[in-house]
Design an enzyme around this catalytic site. Structure first.
Site, PDB file in Angstrom:
ATOM      1  N   ALA A  12      34.535  43.716  31.331  1.00 45.15           N
ATOM      2  CA  ALA A  12      34.403  42.274  31.083  1.00 45.15           C
ATOM      3  C   ALA A  12      35.647  41.720  30.394  1.00 45.15           C
ATOM      4  CB  ALA A  12      33.152  41.995  30.260  1.00 45.15           C
ATOM      5  N   GLY A  16      37.436  40.028  34.979  1.00 43.34           N
ATOM      6  CA  GLY A  16      36.028  40.368  35.218  1.00 43.34           C
ATOM      7  C   GLY A  16      35.123  39.218  34.780  1.00 43.34           C
ATOM      8  N   LYS A 187      51.584  43.911  46.109  1.00 45.07           N
ATOM      9  CA  LYS A 187      51.178  43.525  44.742  1.00 45.07           C
ATOM     10  C   LYS A 187      51.808  44.482  43.727  1.00 45.07           C
ATOM     11  CE  LYS A 187      48.459  41.271  41.735  1.00 45.07           C
ATOM     12  NZ  LYS A 187      47.208  41.672  41.192  1.00 45.07           N
TER      13      LYS A 187
HETATM   14  O1  PAF Z   1      49.616  41.275  36.309  1.00 47.29           O
HETATM   15  C1  PAF Z   1      49.753  40.034  36.346  1.00 47.29           C
HETATM   16  O2  PAF Z   1      49.773  39.346  35.343  1.00 47.29           O
HETATM   17  C2  PAF Z   1      49.840  39.350  37.704  1.00 47.29           C
HETATM   18  O3  PAF Z   1      49.531  40.289  38.675  1.00 47.29           O
HETATM   19  C3  PAF Z   1      51.186  38.679  38.012  1.00 47.29           C
HETATM   20  C4  PAF Z   1      51.308  38.482  39.488  1.00 47.29           C
HETATM   21  C5  PAF Z   1      52.359  39.431  37.484  1.00 47.29           C
HETATM   22  C6  PAF Z   1      51.186  37.269  37.477  1.00 47.29           C
HETATM   23  O4  PAF Z   1      51.035  37.136  36.127  1.00 47.29           O
END
Ligand code: PAF
Length: 305
Positions: A12, A16, A187
């Site tokens: 959480a 979350g 990502k």
């Molecule tokens: O981890 C994070 O905070 C995010 O994935 C990102 C894309 C760096 C943006 O703050």
């Protein structure tokens, strides 16, 4: 009235709690917490100017309640394996487990640890933070991609579509994809190229662009990230990584990255699942990735984790 779908949420933290608040409008959401002190978990959820009081039922990880049907996992990457092993007695092969972790490594470990379970991964750009205990701010609208990672050959099954529809009932933008690994690797690259800079420079995402450390590193780092990712049979050019990083920095300029949030909260960071994972690839292939290695070293020295 049709019976509401029950969704369990493990972890959480800010993200979350964002999903829990949004999904609880049309589903029965139950939080699984390490040591719940009350029967409900309460917090204020702030979206734009609007503050809502959220109160959700919670259970402890060791509870012997019913089997879990749909489980959303928001624990930190380094906590996920232990957290899931504590509730394994409540999972069956028909449970749907959706991993929202940042970084890379914990997905592969879980597929091996739970080979008979349906495991999905979500890649999200939704932003949330928790400036004080009990307050969650919805910091930036993003999108979420969902795909099945338990199958050798990626495909978009009916089940993935059902889960996508279920997550969409949050009113957040959710899409299914059979190319979830491509999105997870992208990502990872974005996280490796943003998060450590925000932590080392102690600044908002957008501000790293003004610092020499970032300016001198981003092009060679993007090249190293592209090479590491291609070694894992995913095509992602250095130019595409750099362009995407610039786009994300622009969109999230005012955000405090998850890594800087961890540092400020005195928690371990997820560096081992980000630049640390890239270093593991470098070691396996005996290829040096010096810019990544230097960032990793500085993170370890400065934050001791
Ligand atoms: O981890 C994070 O905070 C995010 O994935 C990102 C894309 C760096 C943006 O703050």
């Amino acid at each position: 009235m049709p019976k509401k779908q029950t969704i369990h949420i493990l972890g959480a933290g800010a993200l979350g709690s964002l999903w829990a608040a949004k999904l609880s409008k049309s589903n029965e959401v139950i939080l699984i917490l390490r040591n719940p002190t009350h029967k409900t978990h309460n917090y204020q959820f702030i979206e734009q100017e609007l503050t809502t009081d959220v109160s959700l039922p919670c259970e402890s990880a060791t509870s012997t309640n019913n089997l879990i049907d749909v489980l959303l996992v928001f624990t930190k990457s380094y906590d996920t394996l232990l957290a899931l092993s504590q509730i394994e007695h409540r999972l069956s092969p028909s449970s749907k487990i959706i991993l929202f972790q940042n970084g890379m490594g914990c997905q592969q470990t879980l597929i091996k640890t739970l080979p008979h379970h349906r495991i999905y991964a979500a890649s999200t750009t939704e932003g949330a933070n928790s400036p004080t205990k009990g307050t969650i701010i919805y910091a930036g609208k993003g999108e979420t991609w969902l795909g099945d990672i338990s199958k050798e050959k990626p495909e978009c099954t009916i089940e993935t579509e059902h889960l996508t529809a279920l997550l969409s009932s949050s009113t957040l933008d959710v899409f299914s994809t059979k190319d979830i690994w491509q999105r997870l690797w992208l990502k990872l690259a974005i996280n490796c190229a943003i998060n450590p800079f925000t932590a080392l420079l102690n600044c908002k995402n957008g501000e790293i662009r003004e610092h020499q450390l970032f300016k001198s590193s981003i092009t060679p780092l993007s090249q190293e990230l592209s090479s590491a990712i291609q070694l894992n049979k995913i095509e992602l050019s250095a130019e595409d990584i750099q362009t995407k990083v610039e786009e994300v920095l622009e969109k999230t300029a005012n955000n405090i990255s998850s890594m800087l949030q961890d540092v400020r909260a005195g928690k371990p960071t997820e560096i081992d699942f980000m630049n640390g994972y890239i270093q593991t690839i470098a070691n396996e292939h005996t290829i040096p990735f010096p810019v990544n290695a230097e960032l990793l070293k500085r993170m370890k020295t400065q934050f001791n984790n």
